[in-house]
Design a protein around this motif. Structure first.
Motif, mmCIF file in Angstrom:
data_model
loop_
_atom_site.group_PDB
_atom_site.id
_atom_site.type_symbol
_atom_site.label_atom_id
_atom_site.label_comp_id
_atom_site.label_asym_id
_atom_site.label_seq_id
_atom_site.Cartn_x
_atom_site.Cartn_y
_atom_site.Cartn_z
ATOM 1 N N LEU A 62 0.833 -1.119 -0.101
ATOM 2 C CA LEU A 62 0.022 0.052 0.027
ATOM 3 C C LEU A 62 0.960 1.384 0.050
ATOM 4 O O LEU A 62 1.794 1.457 0.901
ATOM 5 C CB LEU A 62 -0.882 0.111 1.326
ATOM 6 C CG LEU A 62 -2.226 1.061 1.122
ATOM 7 C CD1 LEU A 62 -2.984 0.300 0.223
ATOM 8 C CD2 LEU A 62 -2.857 0.798 2.568
ATOM 9 N N PRO A 63 0.856 1.933 -0.955
ATOM 10 C CA PRO A 63 1.489 3.589 -0.908
ATOM 11 C C PRO A 63 1.261 4.037 0.313
ATOM 12 O O PRO A 63 0.238 4.113 1.003
ATOM 13 C CB PRO A 63 0.665 4.350 -1.994
ATOM 14 C CG PRO A 63 0.181 3.306 -2.830
ATOM 15 C CD PRO A 63 -0.245 2.157 -2.138
ATOM 16 N N PRO A 64 2.382 4.958 0.722
ATOM 17 C CA PRO A 64 2.262 5.420 2.124
ATOM 18 C C PRO A 64 1.294 6.646 2.373
ATOM 19 O O PRO A 64 0.825 6.585 3.287
ATOM 20 C CB PRO A 64 3.784 6.214 2.284
ATOM 21 C CG PRO A 64 4.675 5.183 1.466
ATOM 22 C CD PRO A 64 3.772 5.028 0.130
ATOM 23 N N ASN A 65 0.916 7.051 1.295
ATOM 24 C CA ASN A 65 -0.076 8.177 1.577
ATOM 25 C C ASN A 65 -1.461 7.761 1.566
ATOM 26 O O ASN A 65 -2.421 8.517 1.797
ATOM 27 C CB ASN A 65 -0.058 9.041 0.059
ATOM 28 C CG ASN A 65 -0.486 8.389 -1.148
ATOM 29 O OD1 ASN A 65 0.147 7.399 -1.325
ATOM 30 N ND2 ASN A 65 -1.253 8.797 -1.953
ATOM 31 N N LEU A 66 -1.801 6.159 1.373
ATOM 32 C CA LEU A 66 -3.055 5.680 1.680
ATOM 33 C C LEU A 66 -3.290 5.061 2.771
ATOM 34 O O LEU A 66 -4.200 4.446 3.035
ATOM 35 C CB LEU A 66 -3.173 4.619 0.596
ATOM 36 C CG LEU A 66 -3.278 5.160 -0.983
ATOM 37 C CD1 LEU A 66 -3.448 4.158 -1.903
ATOM 38 C CD2 LEU A 66 -4.469 6.152 -1.067
ATOM 39 N N TRP A 67 -2.319 5.135 3.644
ATOM 40 C CA TRP A 67 -2.311 4.162 5.124
ATOM 41 C C TRP A 67 -3.177 5.105 5.976
ATOM 42 O O TRP A 67 -4.090 4.300 6.482
ATOM 43 C CB TRP A 67 -0.925 4.278 5.644
ATOM 44 C CG TRP A 67 -0.449 2.863 5.276
ATOM 45 C CD1 TRP A 67 1.062 2.746 4.436
ATOM 46 C CD2 TRP A 67 -0.463 1.584 5.863
ATOM 47 N NE1 TRP A 67 1.343 1.350 4.252
ATOM 48 C CE2 TRP A 67 0.371 0.805 4.800
ATOM 49 C CE3 TRP A 67 -1.427 0.935 6.620
ATOM 50 C CZ2 TRP A 67 0.304 -0.540 5.031
ATOM 51 C CZ3 TRP A 67 -1.578 -0.478 6.681
ATOM 52 C CH2 TRP A 67 -0.569 -1.224 5.923
ATOM 53 N N LEU A 68 -3.411 6.559 5.887
ATOM 54 C CA LEU A 68 -4.066 7.354 6.690
ATOM 55 C C LEU A 68 -5.570 7.148 6.302
ATOM 56 O O LEU A 68 -6.287 6.821 6.984
ATOM 57 C CB LEU A 68 -3.747 8.811 6.774
ATOM 58 C CG LEU A 68 -4.535 9.628 7.503
ATOM 59 C CD1 LEU A 68 -4.592 9.133 9.034
ATOM 60 C CD2 LEU A 68 -4.199 11.195 7.378
#
Length: 308
Positions: free
Chosen positions: A218-224
């Motif tokens: 999962l791309p880092p910007n989608l973890w939130l």
């Protein structure tokens, strides 16, 4: 992801007003979750969205399960958890795949036919008698679906993709109807936190079998957003469980259809989706038919929204 089930005895609240407001808040949170899920599905696909959400929800539910009184489920109960997880997995994959291809309001409106399928399955699997009003309600619900689908043909720019999304959402409602039957059986043998843990764990394990071929990091910007989706889902389920333990279904079921209002508003604000008159008319007919059907079996006349 477990469906909240009203306990046999209410928890001492005299007026249903507070549970109704709590249930309405839960529906708002779950509607916001649908919107966030649509963003994630468009970004990384339905498989990876559901896989990562199930894994994160398993961790959160596992923490809750481990902090209280606990025991491992018996083999028969575990089999029920796994069976329902398979059904819920199909529901999630098909519903959110369709959601990515439909306006939010249209997908939610179509999903409301699930209670009608549940009434039919209750007759087939549980031997319940279908009352005449439920038959008429089912016909009205089918007419509502037909109106929504007919409206898609008037929009050639996305009609083909929208029809595929419609088929996916309607397929999810059939499996969700069976999920309602399993949820009633599950609630008799397990506590909500156990259901949430083992259902999410089972979905994660089942989907994980295909991870070597389908999973991506999962791309880092989608973890939130993923954390937000999980928090909204668990909070919505908890609030609905609280409400259904303190008020009868006849008071709470109408509030659940406020999901359509939230879907219209969120779709317009965040996705620039304008609800067509066919979507409004078809959804109105479906909701009306479900409210009529609810009088014949209120325990099964609950929409898909709370399950996902």
């Amino acid at each position: 992801m477990s469906k909240p089930v009203k306990s046999p005895s209410l928890a001492g609240v005299v007026s249903p007003m507070i549970p109704v407001l709590v249930c309405a808040l839960a529906i708002f949170l779950l509607s916001a979750m649908d919107a966030a899920m649509k963003v994630l599905v468009i970004a990384v696909g339905v498989y990876n969205t559901v896989l990562w959400r199930s894994m994160l929800a398993t961790v959160v539910a596992g923490i809750g399960w481990s902090t209280g009184p606990r025991s491992l489920p018996a083999p028969s109960v575990l089999r029920l958890h796994v069976l329902r997880a398979v059904v819920v997995g199909i529901v999630l994959l098909s519903f959110f795949w369709g959601l990515a291809r439909l306006p939010l309001a249209e997908a939610i409106g179509l999903s409301f036919v699930a209670p009608l399928f549940a009434l039919l399955l209750a007759a087939l699997l549980l031997g319940e008698r279908i009352q005449r009003q439920a038959i008429w309600a089912s016909l009205a619900g089918i007419a509502g679906v037909a109106i929504i689908v007919a409206g898609q043909f008037g929009q050639a720019s996305y009609a083909g993709d929208a029809l595929l999304g419609t088929v996916a959402v309607l397929a999810s409602t059939v499996f969700y109807a069976y999920n309602l039957i399993l949820a009633r059986q599950q609630a008799l043998v397990a506590k909500p936190i156990e259901i949430m843990l083992f259902q999410n764990l089972s979905v994660a394990v089942i989907l994980g079998l295909a991870a070597p071929w389908l999973a991506i990091a999962l791309p880092p910007n989608l973890w939130l957003p993923l954390a937000g989706v999980t928090a909204l889902s668990l909070a919505g389920q908890f609030l609905m469980s609280w409400a259904y333990a303190r008020a009868e279904a006849q008071y709470l079921i109408p509030t659940e259809y406020s999901a359509f209002i939230w879907a219209v508003a969120i779709g317009w604000l965040f996705f620039d989706e304008a609800a067509t008159w066919t979507t409004l008319a078809g959804a109105g007919l479906i909701v009306g038919s479900c409210l009529i059907a609810a009088r014949s079996n209120p325990k099964l006349a609950e929409p898909i929204e709370a399950a996902v």
